[in-house]
Design a protein around this motif. Sequence first.
Motif, mmCIF file in Angstrom:
data_model
loop_
_atom_site.group_PDB
_atom_site.id
_atom_site.type_symbol
_atom_site.label_atom_id
_atom_site.label_comp_id
_atom_site.label_asym_id
_atom_site.label_seq_id
_atom_site.Cartn_x
_atom_site.Cartn_y
_atom_site.Cartn_z
ATOM 1 N N ILE A 245 -22.059 49.912 -13.065
ATOM 2 C CA ILE A 245 -23.371 49.306 -13.328
ATOM 3 C C ILE A 245 -23.162 48.003 -14.101
ATOM 4 C CG2 ILE A 245 -25.566 49.530 -14.552
ATOM 5 C CD1 ILE A 245 -25.287 52.599 -14.208
ATOM 6 N N THR A 246 -23.673 46.912 -13.569
ATOM 7 C CA THR A 246 -23.489 45.610 -14.214
ATOM 8 C C THR A 246 -24.667 45.257 -15.107
ATOM 9 O OG1 THR A 246 -24.572 44.391 -12.433
ATOM 10 C CG2 THR A 246 -22.194 44.813 -12.190
ATOM 11 N N LEU A 247 -24.451 44.261 -15.955
ATOM 12 C CA LEU A 247 -25.536 43.760 -16.799
ATOM 13 C C LEU A 247 -26.674 43.229 -15.928
ATOM 14 C CD1 LEU A 247 -23.548 41.881 -19.616
ATOM 15 C CD2 LEU A 247 -24.235 44.290 -19.502
ATOM 16 N N ARG A 248 -26.342 42.620 -14.806
ATOM 17 C CA ARG A 248 -27.355 42.110 -13.885
ATOM 18 C C ARG A 248 -28.233 43.267 -13.372
ATOM 19 N NH1 ARG A 248 -27.193 37.508 -10.787
ATOM 20 N NH2 ARG A 248 -24.934 37.302 -11.087
ATOM 21 N N GLU A 249 -27.595 44.380 -13.025
ATOM 22 C CA GLU A 249 -28.348 45.526 -12.506
ATOM 23 C C GLU A 249 -29.195 46.181 -13.582
ATOM 24 O OE1 GLU A 249 -25.043 46.333 -9.020
ATOM 25 O OE2 GLU A 249 -24.953 47.453 -10.916
ATOM 26 N N LEU A 250 -28.725 46.162 -14.812
ATOM 27 C CA LEU A 250 -29.552 46.675 -15.914
ATOM 28 C C LEU A 250 -30.799 45.816 -16.077
ATOM 29 C CD1 LEU A 250 -26.783 47.439 -18.569
ATOM 30 C CD2 LEU A 250 -28.125 49.136 -17.307
ATOM 31 N N ALA A 251 -30.623 44.502 -16.139
ATOM 32 C CA ALA A 251 -31.758 43.599 -16.348
ATOM 33 C C ALA A 251 -32.707 43.595 -15.162
ATOM 34 C CB ALA A 251 -31.261 42.182 -16.626
ATOM 35 N N GLY A 252 -32.179 43.866 -13.967
ATOM 36 C CA GLY A 252 -32.994 43.864 -12.757
ATOM 37 C C GLY A 252 -33.579 45.213 -12.394
ATOM 38 N N GLY B 196 -20.649 38.075 -18.991
ATOM 39 C CA GLY B 196 -20.967 37.689 -17.617
ATOM 40 C C GLY B 196 -21.978 38.642 -17.024
ATOM 41 N N LEU B 197 -22.869 38.130 -16.206
ATOM 42 C CA LEU B 197 -23.905 38.972 -15.612
ATOM 43 C C LEU B 197 -23.322 40.091 -14.760
ATOM 44 C CD1 LEU B 197 -26.746 36.515 -14.532
ATOM 45 C CD2 LEU B 197 -26.941 38.475 -16.077
ATOM 46 N N ASP B 198 -22.170 39.871 -14.208
ATOM 47 C CA ASP B 198 -21.581 40.895 -13.347
ATOM 48 C C ASP B 198 -20.520 41.729 -14.056
ATOM 49 O OD1 ASP B 198 -23.191 40.352 -11.034
ATOM 50 O OD2 ASP B 198 -22.104 38.463 -10.880
ATOM 51 N N ASP B 199 -20.490 41.633 -15.378
ATOM 52 C CA ASP B 199 -19.649 42.537 -16.167
ATOM 53 C C ASP B 199 -20.218 43.947 -16.087
ATOM 54 O OD1 ASP B 199 -18.220 40.327 -16.998
ATOM 55 O OD2 ASP B 199 -19.075 40.286 -19.028
ATOM 56 N N PRO B 200 -19.373 44.967 -15.991
ATOM 57 C CA PRO B 200 -19.884 46.335 -16.057
ATOM 58 C C PRO B 200 -20.276 46.691 -17.491
ATOM 59 C CG PRO B 200 -17.495 46.351 -15.880
ATOM 60 C CD PRO B 200 -17.926 44.906 -15.741
ATOM 61 N N ILE B 201 -21.317 47.494 -17.624
ATOM 62 C CA ILE B 201 -21.763 47.884 -18.964
ATOM 63 C C ILE B 201 -20.663 48.645 -19.702
ATOM 64 C CG2 ILE B 201 -22.906 49.957 -18.075
ATOM 65 C CD1 ILE B 201 -23.916 47.875 -21.181
ATOM 66 N N GLY B 202 -19.813 49.358 -18.939
ATOM 67 C CA GLY B 202 -18.730 50.105 -19.568
ATOM 68 C C GLY B 202 -17.726 49.228 -20.301
ATOM 69 N N LYS B 203 -17.717 47.948 -20.014
ATOM 70 C CA LYS B 203 -16.837 47.018 -20.742
ATOM 71 C C LYS B 203 -17.247 46.923 -22.203
ATOM 72 C CE LYS B 203 -15.364 42.136 -20.597
ATOM 73 N NZ LYS B 203 -15.440 40.867 -19.823
ATOM 74 N N VAL C 135 -33.872 40.260 -22.741
ATOM 75 C CA VAL C 135 -33.084 39.710 -21.639
ATOM 76 C C VAL C 135 -32.780 38.231 -21.883
ATOM 77 C CG1 VAL C 135 -33.047 39.215 -19.161
ATOM 78 C CG2 VAL C 135 -33.852 41.434 -19.981
ATOM 79 N N THR C 136 -33.710 37.494 -22.475
ATOM 80 C CA THR C 136 -33.422 36.101 -22.830
ATOM 81 C C THR C 136 -32.249 36.041 -23.801
ATOM 82 O OG1 THR C 136 -35.716 35.419 -22.473
ATOM 83 C CG2 THR C 136 -34.356 33.981 -23.836
ATOM 84 N N ALA C 137 -32.229 36.944 -24.768
ATOM 85 C CA ALA C 137 -31.105 36.988 -25.717
ATOM 86 C C ALA C 137 -29.789 37.209 -24.977
ATOM 87 C CB ALA C 137 -31.344 38.095 -26.745
ATOM 88 N N MET C 138 -29.790 38.150 -24.042
ATOM 89 C CA MET C 138 -28.581 38.410 -23.258
ATOM 90 C C MET C 138 -28.174 37.176 -22.446
ATOM 91 S SD MET C 138 -27.949 41.094 -20.111
ATOM 92 C CE MET C 138 -28.754 40.028 -18.902
ATOM 93 N N LEU C 139 -29.161 36.523 -21.830
ATOM 94 C CA LEU C 139 -28.855 35.362 -20.993
ATOM 95 C C LEU C 139 -28.350 34.180 -21.814
ATOM 96 C CD1 LEU C 139 -31.784 35.575 -18.418
ATOM 97 C CD2 LEU C 139 -29.388 36.251 -18.095
ATOM 98 N N LYS C 140 -28.751 34.085 -23.057
ATOM 99 C CA LYS C 140 -28.196 33.039 -23.926
ATOM 100 C C LYS C 140 -26.702 33.288 -24.162
ATOM 101 C CE LYS C 140 -30.541 31.025 -27.212
ATOM 102 N NZ LYS C 140 -30.817 29.687 -26.620
ATOM 103 N N LEU C 141 -26.320 34.556 -24.292
ATOM 104 C CA LEU C 141 -24.897 34.876 -24.431
ATOM 105 C C LEU C 141 -24.143 34.576 -23.137
ATOM 106 C CD1 LEU C 141 -25.192 38.224 -26.426
ATOM 107 C CD2 LEU C 141 -24.440 35.996 -27.309
ATOM 108 N N VAL C 142 -24.817 34.751 -21.999
ATOM 109 C CA VAL C 142 -24.227 34.352 -20.717
ATOM 110 C C VAL C 142 -23.987 32.845 -20.708
ATOM 111 C CG1 VAL C 142 -24.646 34.134 -18.229
ATOM 112 C CG2 VAL C 142 -25.181 36.293 -19.397
ATOM 113 N N ASP C 143 -24.997 32.089 -21.140
ATOM 114 C CA ASP C 143 -24.864 30.630 -21.169
ATOM 115 C C ASP C 143 -23.732 30.175 -22.088
ATOM 116 O OD1 ASP C 143 -26.669 29.775 -19.302
ATOM 117 O OD2 ASP C 143 -28.330 29.522 -20.713
ATOM 118 N N GLU C 144 -23.473 30.951 -23.121
ATOM 119 C CA GLU C 144 -22.401 30.602 -24.066
ATOM 120 C C GLU C 144 -21.027 31.064 -23.557
ATOM 121 O OE1 GLU C 144 -23.542 32.346 -27.781
ATOM 122 O OE2 GLU C 144 -25.381 31.161 -27.911
ATOM 123 N N GLY C 145 -21.012 31.737 -22.409
ATOM 124 C CA GLY C 145 -19.754 32.202 -21.849
ATOM 125 C C GLY C 145 -19.173 33.423 -22.536
ATOM 126 N N ARG C 146 -19.991 34.106 -23.316
ATOM 127 C CA ARG C 146 -19.486 35.256 -24.078
ATOM 128 C C ARG C 146 -19.582 36.563 -23.292
ATOM 129 N NH1 ARG C 146 -22.154 34.480 -29.962
ATOM 130 N NH2 ARG C 146 -20.544 35.990 -30.566
#
Length: 387
Positions: free
Chosen positions: A131-138, A113-120, A100-111
């Motif tokens: 289902i969003t990335l936020r919901e997966l991590a949570g 978004g936490l509320d992107d759907p996984i289907g993207k 999840v830290t790896a994913m959040l680093k990509l969020v910080d880089e703007g690559r």
Amino acid sequence: MVPVGAGVGYAVDVPAPPAASSQAASDAFPQLSPAVARQLDDAVRKVMEEAHVPGVQVALSAPGKGAYVRAFGVADKATGAAMTDGLNMRIGSETKTFTVTAMLKLVDEGRIGLDDPIGKYIDGVPNGDRITLRELAGMRSGLFNYSADEGFFKALTSDPRRPFTPQELLAYSFKHPVLFEPNAKFDYCNTNLILIGLVVEKISGRTLADYITKNVIEPAGLKNTLFPTGAEFPAPHAQGYTDQTASGKIEDAADWNPSWGWAAGAMISDLPDLRRWAEVLATGELLTPATQAERLDVVQALPGTGYGLGIFNVQGWIGHNGSIPGYQTLAVYDARSKATLVVLLNTDISAEGEEPSTLFGEAITKIVTPQHVYTLPAQPVTGDESH
């Protein structure tokens, strides 16, 4: 019988600690004197005896309070070799905190978004458009936990040294209907982390092991933490004992291939590294303050326990636990006292339905932070609940 998977990570919606000066909060944590160390020794040995734990490593420290670092019991029941505080251990769901830290680093880089759907990013996910990335991590996706699938358990226990691919793991999940609508409730699920791992790979263009090594492990200054690509387990390491076997008899799982846990539970570390990691994780050292605040925004998961994004808050102890056949881990940080607690043990066999790592955490924190004791409610044993 279903494996507890890459770790039991449960978690709490915890009220903010009472207003107090930082000095007063610090003073509430005791000096780790010889007398307190004897209390801790006795408490650890009692849990070992009652839970039949072969060996355990414990590290507890807080600024200005000293440190308690101990190893008890044996690392290898066959040879009687002693457990020491320098042995490598499989860390199960503690892996989730790295992924999840790896994913959040990509969020910080703007690559991403936490509320992107996984289907993207990944095709074929049930409810993937919602289902969003936020919901997966949570742990709020509603997807079925692949490690609760009977076919998966049979495949794992019939040949625990076989490799699994992420796609094979997802197939065990996706043949089941979703359990609930996205964000309807908390349900701890390894499937979520496999998907996050695939997103990290797709967006970074690197393997998850390589990305985590270069962007999480190395920046955190960890020296003996590894995301294995197979069954490798660097020496020196403790042997690990499990009853999650085809026969139900206890076996040594040290050489089992953890690829079935992948982004949810495959990693290896040691006591010094996890002492460092517990603080890095809880304080957000590798992330922007805004992203760390998102991570620590916990929602009710279990009584006294809240889960954020790949992290829990149990009565103020922030971090994660892990369980993989043969091993359990607990690495948590108390923001009040800046105390760090790490427990590593070489069995995942439950003690009357309780995770041994929880029993150690509870016994230790009753002594040093009696006002906020680390405890997770007893969960159903394997086969009744996916962990």
